[in-house]
Design an enzyme around this catalytic site. Structure first.
Site, PDB file in Angstrom:
ATOM      1  CD  GLU A  16      -2.895  -1.365   2.495  1.00  0.00           C
ATOM      2  OE1 GLU A  16      -3.686  -0.273   2.654  1.00  0.00           O
ATOM      3  OE2 GLU A  16      -2.550  -2.263   3.077  1.00  0.00           O
ATOM      4  CB  SER A 156      -5.573  -1.316   0.059  1.00  0.00           C
ATOM      5  OG  SER A 156      -5.558  -0.092   0.761  1.00  0.00           O
ATOM      6  CE1 TYR A 230      -7.372   3.920  -1.511  1.00  0.00           C
ATOM      7  CE2 TYR A 230      -6.655   1.502  -2.224  1.00  0.00           C
ATOM      8  CZ  TYR A 230      -6.855   2.643  -1.358  1.00  0.00           C
ATOM      9  OH  TYR A 230      -6.605   2.321   0.014  1.00  0.00           O
ATOM     10  NE  ARG A 268     -13.611   2.282   5.652  1.00  0.00           N
ATOM     11  CZ  ARG A 268     -12.401   2.065   4.923  1.00  0.00           C
ATOM     12  NH1 ARG A 268     -11.344   2.861   4.919  1.00  0.00           N
ATOM     13  NH2 ARG A 268     -12.285   0.732   4.535  1.00  0.00           N
ATOM     14  CG  ASP A 270     -14.522  -2.116   5.402  1.00  0.00           C
ATOM     15  OD1 ASP A 270     -14.953  -0.943   5.381  1.00  0.00           O
ATOM     16  OD2 ASP A 270     -13.265  -2.308   5.007  1.00  0.00           O
ATOM     17  CD  GLU A 282     -10.877  -5.996   5.818  1.00  0.00           C
ATOM     18  OE1 GLU A 282      -9.927  -5.412   5.926  1.00  0.00           O
ATOM     19  OE2 GLU A 282     -10.910  -7.229   5.254  1.00  0.00           O
ATOM     20  CG  ASN A 284     -10.124  -0.664   7.073  1.00  0.00           C
ATOM     21  OD1 ASN A 284      -9.347  -1.269   6.618  1.00  0.00           O
ATOM     22  ND2 ASN A 284     -11.234  -0.879   7.055  1.00  0.00           N
ATOM     23  N   GLY A 288      -7.380   5.028   5.149  1.00  0.00           N
ATOM     24  CA  GLY A 288      -6.959   5.995   3.972  1.00  0.00           C
ATOM     25  C   GLY A 288      -7.452   7.364   4.375  1.00  0.00           C
TER      26      GLY A 288
END
Length: 321
Positions: A16, A156, A230, A268, A270, A282, A284, A288
């Site tokens: 990443e 990611s 992205y 964050r 998901d 999961e 984070n 990002g």
């Protein structure tokens, strides 16, 4: 009053790397006036640089008051750089070394989710040395198809595959093990993809959940993978058009996950919203912060300016929160 020097860590030896460069650049660009940004670049071979010169991290870090950790993936998000910063007594943004290590490991995280009573897809965890044709055949027969194969420690969506056949499964396991020493195989849950950020000591709450976002992937992508994240091809709907009940459950689960994992400052999580319920996938620990990232979108939807958010995180770090 002299300005506070913020060392922004970006780059790093992970898959990443490019995302981290963009996150760090966004942080440097949007720091409020009371801060001086110090760009600390870490190359893909792990060498630290300051003002274009390779230098030992302990020498670079003497020049900063606080570190903004804009790294992603291995080294930056798995507790290694956190442990270094702690050993040098440098305050930094994001979760501590132990919580980062647990949060980065999808297998350990899922165990925490289960203990907390959070609904998560069924799974099998396989270490690299346990991979064999017989083990793969047994696992392939044990879960309903299709299912998701992912590295146990990466972000990611790097190295993640959705598979239906045994041939695809073998290839997916090999690919996942390029990015981690273990592989997580979990049931594929059909539903709508969502995500929700959590920020500490924000808007009068000890743990404040941001507006959930629904992620609508492009039809050409099987899931919200690296390309969809992205390339700008996906749609991120914020506030999400989930029902009020669904949004409330997502926000409560995101807060529960943050607390159960022992995270700090922000995170964050998901989710999949399916007819069978809401599943957490999961969490984070260093989401990002690029212009395309989801946390900035949630903040903007709530009327929070990005520089204010950066100031808040740096203030938490300086206060030792």
């Amino acid at each position: 009053m002299s300005k506070i020097v913020v060392g922004v860590l970006r780059g790093g030896p992970s898959s990443e790397y490019d995302v981290s460069l963009t996150t760090g650049g966004s942080v440097l660009q949007h720091l409020p006036e009371k801060y001086i940004g110090h760009d600390i670049f870490i190359s893909q071979d792990g060498v630290w640089h300051s003002y274009g010169l390779a230098r030992p991290p302990e020498k670079i870090l003497r020049k900063v008051d606080v570190v903004f950790n804009a790294l992603h993936g291995s080294y930056g998000e798995d507790g290694k750089v956190q442990f270094l910063l702690e050993s040098l007594h440098v305050p930094y943004t994001g979760s501590g070394s132990f919580a980062s290590a647990v949060g980065m490991n999808k297998f350990l995280s899922k165990q925490v989710f289960e203990r907390e009573g959070l609904k998560t897809p069924q799974y099998v965890f396989l270490r690299a040395h346990e991979v064999s044709p017989a083990a793969l055949r047994e696992i392939f027969r044990s879960l309903a198809h299709p299912y998701v194969v992912k590295p146990s420690s990466s972000g990611s969506s790097v190295g993640v595959s959705i598979v239906k056949s045994f041939a695809e499964f073998k290839i997916a396991v090999t690919e996942a093990l390029k990015h981690s020493s273990g592989v997580l195989i979990e049931e594929y849950i059909r539903g709508r993809e969502g995500t929700c950020g959590v920020v500490e000591d924000f808007r009068g709450e000890a743990l404040h959940s941001l507006f959930p976002i629904e992620i609508v992937k492009p039809s050409s992508n099987l899931f919200f993978d690296y390309d969809a994240k992205y390339s700008g091809k996906s749609q991120e709907l914020c506030p999400a058009p989930f029902s009020q009940k669904e949004k409330k459950i997502i926000q409560e689960m995101a807060v529960s996950a943050h607390r159960a994992l022992g995270l700090r400052h922000y995170s964050r999580s998901d989710f999949i919203v399916s007819p069978r319920g809401i599943y957490i996938l999961e969490t984070n620990t260093l989401p990002g912060l690029t212009p395309r990232s989801l946390i900035p979108k949630s903040l903007a939807a709530a009327g929070t300016q990005f520089p204010y958010f950066l100031d808040h995180l740096i203030s938490l770090a300086l206060r030792g929160k």
